[in-house]
Write a protein that holds these residues in place. Sequence first.
Motif, PDB file in Angstrom:
ATOM      1  N   GLU A 153       0.829  -1.204   0.000  1.00  8.57           N
ATOM      2  CA  GLU A 153       0.000   0.000   0.000  1.00  8.57           C
ATOM      3  C   GLU A 153       0.869   1.263   0.000  1.00  8.57           C
ATOM      4  O   GLU A 153       0.589   2.219  -0.719  1.00  8.57           O
ATOM      5  CB  GLU A 153      -0.905   0.003   1.241  1.00  8.57           C
ATOM      6  N   ASN A 154       1.945   1.237   0.790  1.00  7.14           N
ATOM      7  CA  ASN A 154       2.828   2.408   0.839  1.00  7.14           C
ATOM      8  C   ASN A 154       3.458   2.689  -0.516  1.00  7.14           C
ATOM      9  O   ASN A 154       3.576   3.845  -0.933  1.00  7.14           O
ATOM     10  CB  ASN A 154       3.924   2.199   1.887  1.00  7.14           C
ATOM     11  N   PHE A 180       0.943   4.297  -2.758  1.00  6.21           N
ATOM     12  CA  PHE A 180       0.746   5.714  -2.420  1.00  6.21           C
ATOM     13  C   PHE A 180       1.899   6.556  -2.980  1.00  6.21           C
ATOM     14  O   PHE A 180       1.684   7.620  -3.563  1.00  6.21           O
ATOM     15  CB  PHE A 180       0.652   5.885  -0.897  1.00  6.21           C
ATOM     16  N   LEU A 181       3.115   6.082  -2.786  1.00  7.18           N
ATOM     17  CA  LEU A 181       4.277   6.859  -3.236  1.00  7.18           C
ATOM     18  C   LEU A 181       4.327   6.967  -4.764  1.00  7.18           C
ATOM     19  O   LEU A 181       4.643   8.019  -5.316  1.00  7.18           O
ATOM     20  CB  LEU A 181       5.566   6.218  -2.710  1.00  7.18           C
ATOM     21  N   MET A 226       1.812   9.538  -5.898  1.00 10.51           N
ATOM     22  CA  MET A 226       2.270  10.915  -5.670  1.00 10.51           C
ATOM     23  C   MET A 226       3.320  11.315  -6.697  1.00 10.51           C
ATOM     24  O   MET A 226       3.345  12.446  -7.166  1.00 10.51           O
ATOM     25  CB  MET A 226       2.821  11.051  -4.257  1.00 10.51           C
ATOM     26  N   ASP A 246      -3.001  12.529  -5.890  1.00  7.25           N
ATOM     27  CA  ASP A 246      -3.147  12.452  -4.442  1.00  7.25           C
ATOM     28  C   ASP A 246      -3.877  11.138  -4.140  1.00  7.25           C
ATOM     29  O   ASP A 246      -5.044  10.970  -4.491  1.00  7.25           O
ATOM     30  CB  ASP A 246      -3.965  13.647  -3.949  1.00  7.25           C
ATOM     31  N   ALA A 253      -5.306   9.675  -1.721  1.00 13.36           N
ATOM     32  CA  ALA A 253      -6.532   9.609  -0.922  1.00 13.36           C
ATOM     33  C   ALA A 253      -7.776   9.902  -1.748  1.00 13.36           C
ATOM     34  O   ALA A 253      -8.888   9.619  -1.318  1.00 13.36           O
ATOM     35  CB  ALA A 253      -6.455  10.580   0.255  1.00 13.36           C
ATOM     36  N   THR A 254      -7.583  10.461  -2.953  1.00 11.25           N
ATOM     37  CA  THR A 254      -8.745  10.867  -3.740  1.00 11.25           C
ATOM     38  C   THR A 254      -9.230   9.779  -4.706  1.00 11.25           C
ATOM     39  O   THR A 254     -10.095  10.049  -5.533  1.00 11.25           O
ATOM     40  CB  THR A 254      -8.437  12.141  -4.559  1.00 11.25           C
ATOM     41  N   VAL A 255      -8.657   8.606  -4.599  1.00  6.93           N
ATOM     42  CA  VAL A 255      -9.127   7.493  -5.448  1.00  6.93           C
ATOM     43  C   VAL A 255      -9.386   6.266  -4.569  1.00  6.93           C
ATOM     44  O   VAL A 255      -8.849   6.160  -3.466  1.00  6.93           O
ATOM     45  CB  VAL A 255      -8.113   7.127  -6.558  1.00  6.93           C
ATOM     46  N   THR A 256     -10.184   5.351  -5.079  1.00  3.08           N
ATOM     47  CA  THR A 256     -10.462   4.130  -4.319  1.00  3.08           C
ATOM     48  C   THR A 256      -9.218   3.227  -4.376  1.00  3.08           C
ATOM     49  O   THR A 256      -8.395   3.352  -5.291  1.00  3.08           O
ATOM     50  CB  THR A 256     -11.660   3.359  -4.901  1.00  3.08           C
ATOM     51  N   GLN A 290      -8.841   1.657  -7.791  1.00  2.21           N
ATOM     52  CA  GLN A 290      -8.389   2.598  -8.824  1.00  2.21           C
ATOM     53  C   GLN A 290      -6.902   2.900  -8.644  1.00  2.21           C
ATOM     54  O   GLN A 290      -6.155   3.001  -9.617  1.00  2.21           O
ATOM     55  CB  GLN A 290      -9.186   3.898  -8.719  1.00  2.21           C
ATOM     56  N   LEU A 297      -3.999   2.455 -11.367  1.00  3.42           N
ATOM     57  CA  LEU A 297      -3.290   3.634 -11.864  1.00  3.42           C
ATOM     58  C   LEU A 297      -1.777   3.481 -11.763  1.00  3.42           C
ATOM     59  O   LEU A 297      -1.047   3.947 -12.628  1.00  3.42           O
ATOM     60  CB  LEU A 297      -3.720   4.876 -11.062  1.00  3.42           C
TER      61      LEU A 297
END
Lengths: 81, 389
Positions: free
Chosen positions: A36-37, A40-41, A44, A49, A51-54, A57, A61
Amino acid sequence: MERRAFFRRFIPGSDRSSAPEALDANREVEQKPLSENECFLRAMAMGIDPATVTPGQLEALVSDAKPSQTTPKKEHADAEA
Amino acid sequence: MSNDTKNVSRRDFVKGAATGLVAGAFAGMGMYSYSPWAYERLPKTERKMHDFGTCRSVRVTNISETSWFNNAHLIGDIHEAGGLLVNQYTLNWAPFANGKGSAQGSYDDGISSIKDLLPHDIEKAWEIQKKLALHPENPGGYSCLIEVEELDGTMHKYLLDTGWSYKWMNDCFKREGIDQMLRDQEIEALFISHEHWDHFWGLPVTMKYDNRIPLYVHDGFYDEGLQYIKDSGYKGELTIANKPVTPIIPGMALLKFDVPIINRVFGETSLAFNIKDKGLVLISGCCHQGILKFADFAYANLKYDNDKFYGIYGGLHISPFEDWDPKYDDLVISLGQWGFERIGCNHCTGHLTAKKFIESGYPVVRGTARFRSASKDYLGNGDKITFGC
């Protein structure tokens, strides 16, 4: 031309080195699911960002993106592993 | 009946049958995927049902939800500095600005220009920093007062976050009487949701009035953040939250999420409340963990009355910069499936998201659009919301 050689021409990437160990190792790295980390990285780094996707998704992405140069704080990265 | 239909060739018959079978198989699979049997095959969430007690009510006063006043300036500064992975302390925003321009800021340079003034002369400190910073009029801040009533009637007051601009936050504290509550030590703790500029950098404003208030921060705070706590004049008891669930009082718990956040921040803490006979209330600063992860975590870990999600307050982080992407619709739809009875959103939820919530029929508590909050679609500065009796 042998039958195998003929069909190999149609397989993408079949002209690379055929060392079986190297191919297996690459495949293993490619198939390892992202933490997950890391997702996220990578998001970014792509300007997203996270937090703005499920979560679904996000995974889709970032799955083709290259790893980012920045890593999370070491202790958290260790914990994640 | 014509002879044509009678004389169907074997080939056409087989083609038709095959087409029918394939179409039937797809239709069957589709119907199965929506059936209870398909859902039963999904892995069940193992619920820990952590019992953190019960309280009677929670009232939230929005001290400030306007973290910045110009989206374009904020996004422009971040992009110019190199994007979402750039260290926030180098962005050259007050109070860590050094006048050297984009991406050239540093914690040490910034704090050295004002350290001697903290926390007592925050007005002068902010004026000094304004001369060195990019877009010095842009900072605002996020902070709210949380009043919790226990079952026996005992009242508790807490602050979630302390905003950004020293001047803006000081004015907001005075407007809501927070300055006096802090002086009187009525506020029992300050929870910092995460290390970001707009939630944490206003720390000296709280320190000015009570520099011994118990303080909770996520264990992912970077060295600059921990040093800033000292440099702000803090003399109290710092708690580093390092457990997934930290009970505070009966019916109130601090939840910890370990996620990387934009501009080199790590981790967010949020609050959960179990309201007697109502259910669970969730309160977030910015919800960088994502609203779905927030809700999933609460469902998987906490025990709450009626097994129901009752309310939510704070930044839900869907359209923080007021853009809209069809992907955000999935978050809007997903939030609706949790069935909250009261939604008190603001800040990084975004006005566009609030409008979508309202259009979807969600129970959004409207605001009054005072004190520079931009619209009545969500709870603005100075607005209050109560969960429970």
